[in-house]
Write an enzyme that holds these catalytic residues in place. Sequence first.
Site, PDB file in Angstrom:
ATOM      1  N   GLY A 197      -0.504   0.090  -5.067  1.00  0.00           N
ATOM      2  CA  GLY A 197      -1.721  -0.577  -4.667  1.00  0.00           C
ATOM      3  C   GLY A 197      -3.336  -0.328  -5.454  1.00  0.00           C
ATOM      4  O   GLY A 197      -3.024   1.204  -5.923  1.00  0.00           O
ATOM      5  N   CYS A 243       9.183 -11.960   2.238  1.00  0.00           N
ATOM      6  CA  CYS A 243       9.613 -11.053   3.039  1.00  0.00           C
ATOM      7  C   CYS A 243       8.449 -11.458   4.210  1.00  0.00           C
ATOM      8  O   CYS A 243       7.080 -11.254   3.841  1.00  0.00           O
ATOM      9  CB  CYS A 243       8.954  -9.771   2.072  1.00  0.00           C
ATOM     10  N   TYR A 289      12.120  -2.443  -7.634  1.00  0.00           N
ATOM     11  CA  TYR A 289      11.214  -2.059  -8.077  1.00  0.00           C
ATOM     12  C   TYR A 289      10.065  -0.993  -7.839  1.00  0.00           C
ATOM     13  O   TYR A 289       8.926  -0.932  -8.665  1.00  0.00           O
ATOM     14  CB  TYR A 289      10.303  -3.614  -7.863  1.00  0.00           C
ATOM     15  N   CYS A 346       0.775  -1.138   0.045  1.00  0.00           N
ATOM     16  CA  CYS A 346      -0.505   0.440  -0.212  1.00  0.00           C
ATOM     17  C   CYS A 346       1.112   1.628   0.029  1.00  0.00           C
ATOM     18  O   CYS A 346       1.896   1.370  -0.044  1.00  0.00           O
ATOM     19  CB  CYS A 346      -0.963  -0.365   1.062  1.00  0.00           C
ATOM     20  N   ASN A 392       1.095   1.694   6.167  1.00  0.00           N
ATOM     21  CA  ASN A 392       1.470   0.763   4.940  1.00  0.00           C
ATOM     22  C   ASN A 392       2.884  -0.193   5.910  1.00  0.00           C
ATOM     23  O   ASN A 392       3.725   0.218   6.679  1.00  0.00           O
ATOM     24  CB  ASN A 392       2.629   1.487   3.902  1.00  0.00           C
ATOM     25  N   GLY A 393       2.559  -1.201   5.508  1.00  0.00           N
ATOM     26  CA  GLY A 393       3.730  -2.055   6.161  1.00  0.00           C
ATOM     27  C   GLY A 393       3.262  -3.421   6.598  1.00  0.00           C
ATOM     28  O   GLY A 393       2.353  -4.091   6.319  1.00  0.00           O
ATOM     29  N   CYS A 435      13.872  -1.298   3.163  1.00  0.00           N
ATOM     30  CA  CYS A 435      13.658  -1.869   2.174  1.00  0.00           C
ATOM     31  C   CYS A 435      13.861  -1.777   1.006  1.00  0.00           C
ATOM     32  O   CYS A 435      14.711  -0.503   0.543  1.00  0.00           O
ATOM     33  CB  CYS A 435      12.158  -2.281   1.737  1.00  0.00           C
TER      34      CYS A 435
END
Length: 590
Positions: A122, A478, A338, A96, A196-197, A332
């Site tokens: 997202g 992940c 990407y 997200c 987000n996470g 990350c």
Amino acid sequence: MAAATTTTTVSYVPTSSSRSISTPKGAAFTLNPPQRSDLCLFSKPLPKPSSFPQRPCCVFSTKNPISDFFSTNGSGPDDGSTVWFSDNDDKPREECGVVGILGDPEASRLCYLALHALQHRGQEGAGIVAVNNNVLQSITGVGLVSDVFNESKLDQLRGEMAIGHVRYSTAGSSMLKNVQPFVAGYRFGSVGVAHNGNLVNYVALRAMLEDNGSIFNTSSDTEVVLHLIAISKARPFFLRIVDACEKLEGAYSMVFATEDKLVAVRDPYGFRPLVMGRRSNGAVVFASETCALDLIEATYEREVYPGEVLVVDKKDGVQSLCLIRHPEPKQCIFEHIYFALPNSVVFGRSVYESRRLFGEILATEAPVDCDVVIAVPDSGVVAALGYAAKAGVPFQQGLIRSHYVGRTFIEPSQKIRDFGVKLKLSPVRGVLEGKRVVVVDDSIVRGTTSSKIVRLIKEAGAKEVHMRIASPPIIGSCYYGVDTPSSEELISNRMSVEQIREFIQCDSLAFLPFDSLKKMLGSDSPNFCYACFSGKYPVMPREVKVKRVGDFLDDGLNGPMDSIDGGWVQGPRESTVEKEIDVQYQQSKI
């Protein structure tokens, strides 16, 4: 078909006891618990907009239309079943993106535009919560941002503060009830949150809360944050957020909206990005990427630091708390490989520049005689440009991507080989025929799509096809907010580079060397998380079960809540992972 949406209005009128939480200007940070000696405070004032009016009486109004259901069959076109084809069916997926704005009368519209800029993070659901006259008004829905919102809906979201969220979920029904931001009322007010996470201790936290009487409405780990805030005894409100976050483990970049404050929080490791900017009228903006700031003409100021809580209100401006200190961030690396758009600055680095350098490294360390360099669009383009420039070989568009496919449920009765890939990618015979072709892609996950792309290019007449991958081999799942397959499904976890080459049937294959990646990052190298390449997890998922990112396929509209186990997979026990890490890593280097 129009997107299913939910509209919720939550407001709160304080009791006499709740009024005691208000503090005079400058005193807000004097109420820290005594054990919190490491808190630090900075301040940047906002221009003085008009103050919020008096809080109205409590009102709850909800509309919950039934969301659409999609096939959850994960089979491919080769098995003869009817399936849907997503845009990136063999890539890791970011869960997200979040946005928060305070101090602009067009806050909800700016939030809507910023979510458009973050749509790549997202595509399954979107939502906005706006605050007007101390009322939190929420609209969420399934689908793209443009599907969920229109002019009439944005007209309902008035006020100078708003938070927004775009969401990715796994294949199957997109859970309307799990679409954020979430809004909740409790005895001291109401709060909205966008996250987000991924929390790796969600199971333990939820069990603890349920044992103490909490009732959950979703299968999202974000909901535990609201419950932790509600049971906290800390005063004032932002210290409840601090108190709640101290119990969380894993990745979280979150924005909160209350009746008068916008709060941004980032976990101590800084796994997921979150930046702060400011518009010319003084409005403060938080977003997952700087591309969202660019679209709404907000100037990038800085990142929200790992372990930082930023509190923004009209009276005191921007104030900063150090949540939990950690000596070394673990950001990350896949944001640069990407997830993020090339025009974003993530973790203080240009994404475009990183990807260009990845391509240059591949050209230097894995050269091959070729006639043309092409990319797997869109995420492989910048690395391909870097490869071509370093190799002195022309870059051309050998694959054309359709941007209008979305999902399709229709497949001809006469089976077409590689149907899903052909819907999205079309080879250019004039570029490929008779040529030795280098194909640059960002990653290989399962390998199924890569094999189909190689076949397409050879069928278009290419003499040789050489794959160059602008990331090291992915050998680990992940647990920090990225949807990756289980380790058993990752082709690099099961095969050597040569075995992968044989599987995808290209003439040569090379990945970005892990050591070269770290060397390129220089002094920043220790600040990144490489768990997907090494299997070494900064925060070990110690629970028996770990969230499968994307949440549970059921949206709660059918089936009992105890079937939530369908949204969880067995997590690695620390001892088991430690034994397997070195074996996996050595296999990836073969």
